[in-house]
Design a protein around this motif. Sequence first.
Motif, PDB file in Angstrom:
ATOM      1  N   PRO A  26      16.208   5.220   5.560  1.00 36.95           N
ATOM      2  CA  PRO A  26      16.085   6.069   6.308  1.00 36.95           C
ATOM      3  C   PRO A  26      14.514   6.926   6.600  1.00 36.95           C
ATOM      4  O   PRO A  26      14.510   7.356   7.594  1.00 36.95           O
ATOM      5  N   ASP A  27      13.638   6.473   6.088  1.00 41.07           N
ATOM      6  CA  ASP A  27      12.624   6.808   5.315  1.00 41.07           C
ATOM      7  C   ASP A  27      11.521   7.045   6.571  1.00 41.07           C
ATOM      8  O   ASP A  27      11.584   5.477   6.915  1.00 41.07           O
ATOM      9  N   ALA A  28      10.398   8.148   7.308  1.00 41.00           N
ATOM     10  CA  ALA A  28       9.714   7.980   7.869  1.00 41.00           C
ATOM     11  C   ALA A  28       8.189   8.045   7.038  1.00 41.00           C
ATOM     12  O   ALA A  28       8.139   9.238   6.938  1.00 41.00           O
ATOM     13  N   LEU A  29       7.444   7.061   7.183  1.00 42.96           N
ATOM     14  CA  LEU A  29       6.227   7.356   6.363  1.00 42.96           C
ATOM     15  C   LEU A  29       5.084   7.919   6.977  1.00 42.96           C
ATOM     16  O   LEU A  29       4.905   6.869   8.004  1.00 42.96           O
ATOM     17  N   ILE A 212      25.427  -3.631   0.233  1.00 43.14           N
ATOM     18  CA  ILE A 212      24.760  -2.347   1.699  1.00 43.14           C
ATOM     19  C   ILE A 212      24.582  -1.877   0.276  1.00 43.14           C
ATOM     20  O   ILE A 212      24.823  -1.749  -0.903  1.00 43.14           O
ATOM     21  N   SER A 213      23.247  -1.700   0.892  1.00 43.10           N
ATOM     22  CA  SER A 213      21.906  -1.110  -0.111  1.00 43.10           C
ATOM     23  C   SER A 213      20.971   0.091   0.423  1.00 43.10           C
ATOM     24  O   SER A 213      21.256  -0.223   2.326  1.00 43.10           O
ATOM     25  N   VAL A 266      26.322   5.515   5.172  1.00 33.48           N
ATOM     26  CA  VAL A 266      25.195   5.117   4.010  1.00 33.48           C
ATOM     27  C   VAL A 266      23.638   5.996   4.845  1.00 33.48           C
ATOM     28  O   VAL A 266      23.358   6.815   3.948  1.00 33.48           O
ATOM     29  N   ASP A 267      23.402   4.667   5.019  1.00 27.28           N
ATOM     30  CA  ASP A 267      22.123   5.626   6.105  1.00 27.28           C
ATOM     31  C   ASP A 267      22.119   7.394   6.364  1.00 27.28           C
ATOM     32  O   ASP A 267      20.717   7.800   5.815  1.00 27.28           O
ATOM     33  N   ARG A 271      19.800  10.305   4.802  1.00 30.78           N
ATOM     34  CA  ARG A 271      18.928  11.389   6.073  1.00 30.78           C
ATOM     35  C   ARG A 271      19.047  12.468   6.043  1.00 30.78           C
ATOM     36  O   ARG A 271      18.176  13.411   6.542  1.00 30.78           O
ATOM     37  N   ASN A 272      20.288  12.896   5.716  1.00 32.06           N
ATOM     38  CA  ASN A 272      21.128  14.082   5.694  1.00 32.06           C
ATOM     39  C   ASN A 272      20.548  14.890   5.178  1.00 32.06           C
ATOM     40  O   ASN A 272      20.654  15.325   4.152  1.00 32.06           O
TER      41      ASN A 272
END
Length: 276
Positions: A26-29, A212-213, A266-267, A271-272
Amino acid sequence: MLLDQLSTLAHAPRMDVFRLLMRRYPDALPAGEISVVLGFKASTTSVYLAALSGAGLIRQDRAGTSLRYSVDMQGARTMVAQVFDECCNGRPDLCPPGLVDPFKESTPISDAKQNVLFICTGNSARSIFAEAIMRHEAGARFNVCSAGTKPQSELNPFAVEMLDQKGLDIAALRAKNIAEFQGEDAPVMDFVFTVCDQAANEECPAWHGQPISAHWGLPDPVKATGTDAEKRLAFQQTFGAMRNRIIAFSALPLETLTRASLQHKVDEIGRNKETT
């Protein structure tokens, strides 16, 4: 909209951008990092990002004075679901193996012991931390391994020292290449987590069994500079953040969650900010 989305992704460089953001979810680049990773000019990257945003496949958010980009997961899932419904008439027997409707799939995860793999580049610190911590915290529920895309020949001595001080077993730890887990005789993974950005940026072959990744990127303590005390502090911070994430993951009631809901959780762990 579906035709616009498919047309946008049919352009190979735009697809490269989308796949990179998917691997880093869930990263934002920032656009600059995307340009560096993929080797595009800044102006070219901006054009590709605008096209993907216009197609509803990625989202743009402001962080301070900079813009960051991430996959619009709702838009991507809707696209896949529409392909499934419109092209395959909702029949899985007509579609390629592994294509499922993300909204309709509801099979719970098995309560059998699960195989987990943590990946980073060097497999000398972060993924080694993850392997040792999960084996210690939840070894009865998970078979745990770690590997590197370009593993070091030896484990980082500060990482080994940290694990030893925490009372975690280090006897079986070693730097391993990801290839060990991709052969025909390799165990089928249920979960694959990347814990460094560089490893997540790299293209990897599809995993058998469709695990699941998720991406749980953490700063690399190996790059810490200064005195040994300052370096140890960096390792301590990374160890603590990794332990928090693994405890949160280990507490999930896998046997009661559907695959889709588990993927979401898991995402969220990645992100948390409270787990870093």
